[in-house]
Design an enzyme around this catalytic site. Structure first.
Site, mmCIF file in Angstrom:
data_model
loop_
_atom_site.group_PDB
_atom_site.id
_atom_site.type_symbol
_atom_site.label_atom_id
_atom_site.label_comp_id
_atom_site.label_asym_id
_atom_site.label_seq_id
_atom_site.Cartn_x
_atom_site.Cartn_y
_atom_site.Cartn_z
ATOM 1 N N THR A 118 0.860 -1.184 0.000
ATOM 2 C CA THR A 118 0.000 0.000 0.000
ATOM 3 C C THR A 118 0.897 1.235 0.000
ATOM 4 O OG1 THR A 118 -0.159 -0.301 2.406
ATOM 5 C CG2 THR A 118 -2.050 -0.979 1.092
ATOM 6 N N THR A 153 -0.887 -2.311 5.430
ATOM 7 C CA THR A 153 -1.042 -1.065 6.165
ATOM 8 C C THR A 153 -2.023 -0.162 5.425
ATOM 9 O OG1 THR A 153 1.214 -1.198 7.006
ATOM 10 C CG2 THR A 153 0.156 0.961 7.052
ATOM 11 N N CYS A 293 7.864 1.893 5.809
ATOM 12 C CA CYS A 293 6.800 2.183 6.772
ATOM 13 C C CYS A 293 6.829 3.607 7.320
ATOM 14 C CB CYS A 293 6.868 1.186 7.930
ATOM 15 S SG CYS A 293 6.558 -0.531 7.449
ATOM 16 N N ARG A 364 15.187 -0.104 -1.872
ATOM 17 C CA ARG A 364 13.910 0.559 -2.115
ATOM 18 C C ARG A 364 13.580 1.493 -0.951
ATOM 19 N NH1 ARG A 364 10.057 -4.397 -2.599
ATOM 20 N NH2 ARG A 364 11.381 -4.917 -0.810
#
Length: 463
Positions: A118, A153, A293, A364
């Site tokens: 997400t 998430t 995150c 990433r």
């Protein structure tokens, strides 16, 4: 012997505990722990969250199907190759587990756990397309009585407003009657062997208490640290984004303090060290905020809050501060080169560690690339070295030359951006000798001792 639990009883939450499986006739049944192990679990999305989860359930003696749309990923897993780097190859096929990109396998499952990405879009808004796509695929294949658990998430309310409608439309079934839903936020920490799936408390939420107890019982098979039963799906959704928004805010405070103290000609590291002697000081240190995150999740909370008419200024400001840090690191580097008497367009900088966190090879979401971009605006020549990341991937993503083996020859400065433990053995004096005269050392995370760097002959800078 099993006792039939009707759809109405499960929907209304009249049954307090126990497990639910699919009986031979397709009816919902209340079963004990032993018979529950006969249930089939499908994990949709086999990345750094989904793969450990699939393997964990297989090792707990469940029948597991791992589904992913990426053919290359599935082929490697079928060959017993860990595609995440966090597991050993020999556990990839440990237990009754199979991997497929054939969506029809989903129909065999009693529980379906969705762990798709997400991300945020270019306007910092949540991109729910992966969840919607996965839900449509799952809905088109799942059978009546299936329980679907979302682990991706999301912003609070997503399970009900995004996942459920897509499942209902694709399946023709009604949530709470034809199928059941829950939410459990992933808390994976790639590269952290001490905080794996079994070591971190699992938060679960569901539409009613019966489904909640069912899901909690399921996760108890793979999580030793315990299960926290949230009072609602929305509370479970919110807890994940709050956890990372809090960390983002605390790091932003440390980053802003660093810049303030630099303006006051006070050593930030000395201030943090002194402040940390008090028992209730929260010892966050400055740095680049990358990864999957912390730089992303605050936007989920801010987005949902704004939908309800409240602009969370502190959350947004924290993001702005942390997003400004790559440019600040580049400025520190430029100042260090100037102090060394270097001409910027003739300067060469070697960046050590390009991944987003120490001892992980994942580049990433690494903010090191932003530092490099800022340096190249000053025409500084940048080269990189990372013993854990794939060199070809770095070249493609960062657009710089990458060393196959570490060499300091011909460089004017070294930036220790991500302090992998592999760099612990590097001798500072030997490094300084190999570099050009009057070298600079930029220590982004403060992993080194300033005195050691100065003794070796460096102009030293750190956050």
């Amino acid at each position: 012997m099993t006792t039939t639990l009707t759809d109405t009883e499960k929907r209304d939450g009249k049954q307090d505990s126990g497990q639910y499986g699919i009986g031979d006739t397709g009816s919902l049944e209340y079963a004990d722990e032993t018979s529950t192990r006969q249930a089939t679990i499908c994990v949709v999305g086999l990345g750094y969250v989904g793969l450990p989860l699939a393997v964990g359930f297989a090792q707990a003696e469940y029948r597991v199907l791992g589904y992913d749309i990426d053919e290359s990923t599935v082929e490697k897993l079928q060959q017993g190759v860990d595609t995440t780097g966090d597991l050993e190859d020999d556990v990839i096929q440990d237990g009754d587990i199979s991997y497929t990109n054939n969506a029809s396998a989903i129909s065999q499952s009693d529980y379906i756990i969705i762990t798709v990405p997400t991300p945020i879009d270019e306007d910092d808004r949540p991109d729910m397309s992966y969840v919607e796509s996965a839900a449509r695929t799952v809905g088109s294949k799942m059978t009546a009585g299936t329980t679907v658990i979302l682990e991706s998430t999301v912003y609070p309310g997503s399970t009900r407003s995004v996942l459920v409608p897509a499942l209902e439309e694709a399946s023709g079934l009604t949530a709470g009657e034809g199928f059941f839903v829950g939410y459990s936020p992933e808390r994976a920490t790639p590269g952290d062997s001490e905080h794996g799936l079994e070591d971190v408390v699992k938060v679960v939420g569901a539409s009613n208490d019966s489904v909640l107890q069912d899901i909690a019982k399921l996760y108890e098979a793979v999580v030793d640290a315990g299960i926290h039963r949230a009072p609602s799906i929305e509370a479970a959704e919110a807890c994940k984004v709050v956890e990372n928004a809090q960390r983002d805010l605390n790091i932003a405070f440390a980053n802003e303090l660093t810049r303030v103290l630099e303006q006051l000609n006070i050593d930030p590291a000395a201030v943090f060290e002194a402040a940390s002697t008090k028992w209730n000081f929260h010892d966050y240190r400055p740095g680049l905020v990358g990864g999957h995150c912390i730089p992303v999740d605050p936007y989920f909370l801010a987005y949902r809050s704004a939908q309800e008419g409240y602009d969370p200024k502190l959350i947004r400001t924290s993001r702005e501060v942390n997003e400004s840090m790559p440019s600040y690191v580049a400025e520190l580097t430029i100042k260090a080169l100037n102090r060394c008497g270097k001409t910027l367009r003739d300067s060469r900088v070697l960046v050590l560690g390009l991944s987003y966190k120490p001892d992980v090879g994942d580049i990433r979401s690494s903010k090191v690339v932003n530092v490099i971009d800022a340096l190249e605006e000053y025409e500084v020549d940048v080269e990189g070295y990372d013993p854990l990341a794939d060199d070809d991937v770095i070249r493609d993503a960062f657009g710089i030359d990458v060393q196959d083996s570490l060499s300091f020859d011909g460089f004017d400065a070294v930036m220790l951006a991500t302090p992998h433990s592999a760099f612990d053995s590097v001798d500072l004096e030997e490094m300084a000798t190999a570099l050009e005269a009057n070298p600079a050392l930029i220590d982004v995370t403060g992993a080194l001792e300033e005195r050691d760097a100065a003794d070796a002959g460096f102009v030293y800078r750190r956050l």
